[in-house]
Motif scaffolding. Structure first.
Motif, PDB file in Angstrom:
ATOM      1  N   HIS A 141     -58.864  79.130 -22.238  1.00 53.03           N
ATOM      2  CA  HIS A 141     -57.710  78.832 -21.373  1.00 53.03           C
ATOM      3  C   HIS A 141     -56.444  79.517 -21.879  1.00 53.03           C
ATOM      4  O   HIS A 141     -55.603  79.945 -21.091  1.00 53.03           O
TER       5      HIS A 141
ATOM      6  N   HIS B 191     -64.046  76.643 -25.077  1.00 54.61           N
ATOM      7  CA  HIS B 191     -63.584  76.476 -23.688  1.00 54.61           C
ATOM      8  C   HIS B 191     -62.047  76.439 -23.646  1.00 54.61           C
ATOM      9  O   HIS B 191     -61.434  77.108 -22.815  1.00 54.61           O
ATOM     10  N   GLU B 192     -61.449  75.651 -24.548  1.00 54.06           N
ATOM     11  CA  GLU B 192     -59.985  75.496 -24.515  1.00 54.06           C
ATOM     12  C   GLU B 192     -59.275  76.768 -24.991  1.00 54.06           C
ATOM     13  O   GLU B 192     -58.229  77.125 -24.444  1.00 54.06           O
TER      14      GLU B 192
ATOM     15  N   CYS C 212     -64.340  71.409 -15.812  1.00 49.27           N
ATOM     16  CA  CYS C 212     -62.969  71.651 -16.255  1.00 49.27           C
ATOM     17  C   CYS C 212     -62.033  70.858 -15.359  1.00 49.27           C
ATOM     18  O   CYS C 212     -62.203  70.861 -14.139  1.00 49.27           O
TER      19      CYS C 212
ATOM     20  N   GLN D  84     -52.981  74.232 -18.739  1.00 55.50           N
ATOM     21  CA  GLN D  84     -53.495  73.304 -17.723  1.00 55.50           C
ATOM     22  C   GLN D  84     -52.493  72.219 -17.347  1.00 55.50           C
ATOM     23  O   GLN D  84     -52.725  71.463 -16.409  1.00 55.50           O
TER      24      GLN D  84
HETATM   25 ZN   LIG Z   1     -60.972  73.756 -18.828  1.00 59.92          ZN
END
Ligand SMILES: [Zn+2]
Length: 179
Positions: A141, A137-138, A95, A55
């Motif tokens: 990614h 969630h991470e 997010c 990210q």
């Molecule tokens: Zn996220």
């Protein structure tokens, strides 16, 4: 900063790095810790509670989480992997890389995660509640998966529409830059 620590900044959908499998970190060294610190800064600037390296444009298996609001310590997790999952729970997620997009996502209620910390030590953590959700969630990614891929069927259309709008506005912006 050397060539190993490029300037990091928040990456927003539909950037292709968000769909890439991030690479394993081989050594926990100064540049990596610097990058993790930069991730915290970027996360705080954007009022997030968790952030994964892709990210910020770095395709490495690193994530940071700050859930002090939930009485948790701050975490830097390097090469994290879920070793156990238990239960199921649904809650709304958002997010930083998908601005204005929200949706209900089912996750395991409790997870056991193995990771390397910022000192390079192997650790295992049992997490539940918000922390368990953030970790899942991470880690998604790091595997090129976005929460939007996991939203409940009833919200899928709305979320897909929002994603198309994000992609469209990114296209507009790059056109303006080209001008
Ligand atoms: Zn996220």
């Amino acid at each position: 900063m050397g060539k190993d620590t490029p300037k990091l900044s928040l990456v927003v959908y539909p950037a292709s790095i968000l769909r890439k499998q991030a690479t394993i970190v081989k050594t926990v060294d100064g540049p990596l810790i610097k990058a993790a610190d930069a991730m915290f800064s970027i996360m705080y600037e954007n009022h997030g509670v968790g952030l994964a390296a892709p990210q910020v444009g770095m395709s490495k298996r690193v994530l940071v989480i700050d859930l002090r609001q939930d009485d948790q310590p701050i975490y830097v997790m390097i090469n994290p992997r879920i070793t156990k999952r238990e239960g199921e729970t649904e809650a709304e997620e958002g997010c930083l890389s998908l601005p204005e997009v929200f949706g209900q996502v089912k996750r395991a209620e409790r997870v056991e995660v193995a990771y390397v910390d910022r000192e390079g030590e192997e650790r295992t953590l049992l997490a539940e509640g918000l922390l368990a959700r953030a970790i899942q969630h991470e880690i998604d990614h790091l595997n090129g998966v976005l929460f939007a891929d996991r939203v409940a069927e009833a919200q899928k259309k709305l979320v897909d529409q929002k994603l198309r709008e994000l992609a469209e506005s990114a296209k507009q912006k790059s056109k303006e830059h080209a001008r």
